[in-house]
Design an enzyme around this catalytic site. Structure first.
Site, short mmCIF file in Angstrom:
data_model
loop_
_atom_site.label_atom_id
_atom_site.label_comp_id
_atom_site.label_asym_id
_atom_site.label_seq_id
_atom_site.Cartn_x
_atom_site.Cartn_y
_atom_site.Cartn_z
N ASP A 1 0.85 -1.20 0.00
CA ASP A 1 0.00 0.00 0.00
C ASP A 1 0.89 1.25 0.00
O ASP A 1 1.78 1.39 0.85
CB ASP A 1 -0.86 -0.04 1.27
CG ASP A 1 -1.95 1.01 1.28
OD1 ASP A 1 -2.38 1.43 0.19
OD2 ASP A 1 -2.40 1.38 2.39
N HIS A 2 0.66 2.14 -0.93
CA HIS A 2 1.39 3.42 -1.02
C HIS A 2 2.91 3.27 -1.03
O HIS A 2 3.61 3.93 -0.23
CB HIS A 2 0.98 4.36 0.13
CG HIS A 2 -0.42 4.83 0.03
ND1 HIS A 2 -0.83 5.82 -0.82
CD2 HIS A 2 -1.54 4.40 0.65
CE1 HIS A 2 -2.13 5.99 -0.70
NE2 HIS A 2 -2.60 5.14 0.18
N GLY B 1 -7.99 8.72 6.60
CA GLY B 1 -8.17 9.11 7.99
C GLY B 1 -9.61 9.27 8.43
O GLY B 1 -10.56 8.88 7.74
N HIS C 1 -9.19 4.62 -2.63
CA HIS C 1 -8.50 4.78 -1.34
C HIS C 1 -9.41 5.58 -0.41
O HIS C 1 -10.40 6.19 -0.85
CB HIS C 1 -7.18 5.53 -1.53
CG HIS C 1 -6.11 4.65 -2.07
ND1 HIS C 1 -5.01 4.31 -1.32
CD2 HIS C 1 -5.98 4.01 -3.25
CE1 HIS C 1 -4.24 3.50 -2.04
NE2 HIS C 1 -4.80 3.31 -3.21
N GLY C 2 -9.07 5.57 0.86
CA GLY C 2 -9.82 6.40 1.81
C GLY C 2 -11.28 6.00 1.90
O GLY C 2 -12.16 6.86 2.01
N SER D 1 -12.91 4.33 4.23
CA SER D 1 -13.53 4.10 5.54
C SER D 1 -14.77 4.99 5.69
O SER D 1 -14.78 6.13 5.23
CB SER D 1 -12.53 4.42 6.66
OG SER D 1 -11.65 3.32 6.83
N ASN E 1 -10.09 0.35 -0.37
CA ASN E 1 -9.11 0.34 0.73
C ASN E 1 -9.73 0.81 2.06
O ASN E 1 -10.26 1.92 2.13
CB ASN E 1 -7.96 1.28 0.41
CG ASN E 1 -7.06 0.76 -0.67
OD1 ASN E 1 -7.39 -0.21 -1.36
ND2 ASN E 1 -5.92 1.38 -0.84
N ARG F 1 -8.97 0.64 12.63
CA ARG F 1 -8.27 1.28 13.76
C ARG F 1 -9.28 1.76 14.80
O ARG F 1 -9.05 1.63 16.01
CB ARG F 1 -7.48 2.49 13.25
CG ARG F 1 -6.37 2.13 12.29
CD ARG F 1 -5.65 3.37 11.82
NE ARG F 1 -4.56 3.02 10.90
CZ ARG F 1 -3.61 3.84 10.53
NH1 ARG F 1 -3.59 5.07 10.97
NH2 ARG F 1 -2.66 3.44 9.71
N ARG G 1 -4.08 -10.17 26.38
CA ARG G 1 -5.09 -11.00 25.70
C ARG G 1 -6.49 -10.54 26.05
O ARG G 1 -7.43 -10.73 25.29
CB ARG G 1 -4.91 -12.48 26.10
CG ARG G 1 -3.61 -13.06 25.58
CD ARG G 1 -3.32 -14.40 26.19
NE ARG G 1 -3.16 -14.32 27.65
CZ ARG G 1 -2.81 -15.33 28.42
NH1 ARG G 1 -2.58 -16.52 27.88
NH2 ARG G 1 -2.68 -15.19 29.72
P1 13P Z 1 -8.97 5.00 5.17
O1 13P Z 1 -8.12 5.93 5.94
O2 13P Z 1 -10.24 5.67 4.73
O3 13P Z 1 -9.27 3.73 5.88
O4 13P Z 1 -8.18 4.64 3.83
C1 13P Z 1 -7.24 3.60 3.82
C2 13P Z 1 -6.43 3.59 2.59
O5 13P Z 1 -6.72 4.22 1.59
C3 13P Z 1 -5.22 2.77 2.58
O6 13P Z 1 -4.47 2.91 1.42
O1 G3H Z 2 -3.37 5.04 3.36
C1 G3H Z 2 -2.73 4.82 4.36
C2 G3H Z 2 -3.08 3.64 5.19
O2 G3H Z 2 -4.11 3.92 6.07
C3 G3H Z 2 -1.85 3.13 5.86
O3 G3H Z 2 -1.50 3.97 6.88
O4 G3H Z 2 0.87 4.48 6.41
O5 G3H Z 2 -0.10 4.78 8.72
O6 G3H Z 2 0.30 2.49 7.78
P1 G3H Z 2 0.01 3.93 7.49
ZN ZN Z 3 -4.60 4.88 0.61
#
Ligand code: 13P
Ligand code: G3H
Ligand code: ZN
Length: 321
Positions: free
Chosen positions: A82-83, A185, A220-221, A223, A264, A270, A291
Site C-alpha cells: 500500500d502506497h 483518515g 482509497h480512503g 472508511s 481500501n 483502527r 489478551r
Molecule cells: P482510510 O483511511 O479511509 O481507511 O483509507 C485507507 C487507505 O486508503 C489505505 O491505502
Molecule cells: O493510506 C494509508 C493507510 O491507512 C496506511 O496507513 O501508512 O499509517 O500504515 P500507514
Molecule cells: Zn490509501
C-alpha cells in the site's frame, strides 16, 4: 494453499461485479480478524501492507504471519504493498513475492509520475506482479506522514478522465487509484460528505472508450468512520473530534457498481480496535493481560470486516467462484 494472484482476484471481481476489500495489516490481531471474517463469509481478500506497517512489525514477521494465515484458511488471499513511495520499496516487495504493489507518485507532476510508475511496471511485469498507481491528489496524508519520505497535502487535485486514459496508456499500470474527493483518515469532509461519483463514471467510461475494457479502479480512503465508534471511543475516555467524517456506505456501493474493484479500508479497523481496547481499560482499569484487551479488539474488527464484505462490498460468498 498458496497466495492467490491479484490479477485473478481482479478478473473475478470485475466479472462478478463485486469489490475486493483491501484491508491494512499491521499486527497479528488485525490479520486474524480480517482472515476469520473472510473465511467465515467465504470472501476473497486483499491484505495490504504499508511502508509504516513494514517499519512497525518488520517485513519478515508480516510475511510469516501471512504465511500462517494462508496455510490455515481456504479463501483466496492476495498481498499488496500500500502506497509504495519509491521504486526500491516496490522492488523489495516484488522480490518478496507480493502479488501486487502500489507505486504512489501522485504528488509528482504528471510526467514524473509516469516515469516512476513505468519503471515499477517494467520490473513488476517481468516478475509477474500487478501494479496499482495513483493519478490525482488525495487531500491529507498520502503515505506515512512523519515517516521519512512522507508527504502531506492540504489541497486535493481530482483525477481528470482524459489524463487517466493517457496515464494508463503511457505507464501500462494494471489498476488506477482515483482522486474523487476521497482522503485518508477519520476527518474526510469539511462540508458535504460525498464523493464525486459522476467523475468516477466519466473516468471509467473514458477508459472503456479508449479500449481499456472494464479497467479496475481503486478507491482509497474508503472508511466510513462510523459515528458510533467515535462516540464509543469518547465514552471510554478518548478524544475523537466532533468533526469525524467518512465516506457514506451508500457512496461506496455506487463506487463498487461503477467499477471500483479494490476498496481500501484501514481507519475503520483502527477505530474498532481502539474502541474495544478503551472499553476494557475503562471498565476494568486493573486489567493488564494483553489478551484481555486485544481479544475483544480482534473480535470487534472481525465484525466490522464481516459487515463490509457482506453489506457494502458484496464479495462475501465469492471465494470459490
Ligand atoms: P482510510 O483511511 O479511509 O481507511 O483509507 C485507507 C487507505 O486508503 C489505505 O491505502
Ligand atoms: O493510506 C494509508 C493507510 O491507512 C496506511 O496507513 O501508512 O499509517 O500504515 P500507514
Ligand atoms: Zn490509501
Amino acid at each position: 494453499m498458496p497466495l492467490t494472484h491479484t490479477r485473478e482476484l481482479f478478473t473475478k471481481a470485475l466479472k462478478g461485479k463485486y469489490a475486493l476489500g483491501a484491508f491494512n495489516v499491521n499486527n497479528m490481531e488485525l490479520l486474524q480478524a480480517i482472515i476469520e471474517a473472510c473465511e467465515e463469509e467465504k470472501a476473497p481478500v486483499m491484505l495490504q501492507i504499508s511502508k509504516g506497517a513494514r517499519q512497525y512489525a518488520n517485513p519478515v514477521y508480516l510475511k510469516k504471519l501471512i504465511e500462517a494465515a494462508v496455510s490455515l484458511s481456504t479463501i483466496p488471499i492476495a498481498v499488496h504493498l500500500d502506497h509504495g513511495d519509491t521504486f526500491e520499496l516496490c522492488k523489495e516487495c516484488i522480490d518478496e513475492g507480493f502479488t501486487s504493489v502500489m507505486i504512489d507518485a501522485s504528488h509528482e507532476p504528471f510526467e514524473k509520475n509516469v516515469e516512476i510508475t513505468k519503471k515499477v511496471v517494467e520490473y513488476a511485469h517481468k516478475h509477474n506482479c500487478v501494479v496499482e498507481s495513483e493519478l490525482g491528489h488525495l487531500v491529507g496524508a498520502q503515505f506515512d506522514e512523519g515517516e521519512e519520505g512522507g508527504a502531506h497535502s492540504t489541497s486535493g487535485h481530482y483525477t481528470e478522465p482524459d489524463e487517466a486514459v493517457k496515464f494508463v496508456k503511457e505507464t501500462g499500470c494494471d489498476s488506477l487509484a482515483v482522486a474523487i474527493g476521497n482522503s485518508h483518515g477519520a476527518y474526510k469532509f469539511k462540508g458535504e460528505q460525498h464523493l464525486d461519483l459522476e467523475r468516477l463514471k466519466l473516468i471509467k467510461k473514458a477508459l472503456m472508450d479508449a479500449g481499456m475494457g472494464d479497467y479496475p479502479l481503486v478507491l482509497h480512503g474508503a472508511s466510513s468512520v462510523p459515528k458510533d465508534l467515535a462516540v464509543e471511543i469518547n465514552k471510554y475516555g478518548g478524544k475523537m473530534g466532533e468533526d469525524t467524517a467518512g465516506v457514506p456506505e451508500s457512496d461506496i456501493e455506487i463506487a463498487r457498481r461503477t467499477g471500483c474493484t479494490k476498496v481500501n479500508i484501514d481507519t475503520d479497523l483502527r477505530l474498532a480496535m481502539t474502541a474495544a481496547i478503551r472499553k476494557v481499560f475503562f471498565e476494568n482499569p486493573k486489567e493488564f493481560d494483553p489478551r484481555k484487551y486485544l481479544g475483544p479488539a480482534r473480535a470487534k474488527v472481525k465484525e466490522l470486516v464481516r459487515h463490509k464484505i457482506k453489506d457494502v462490498l458484496c464479495c462475501a460468498g465469492h471465494a470459490f467462484d
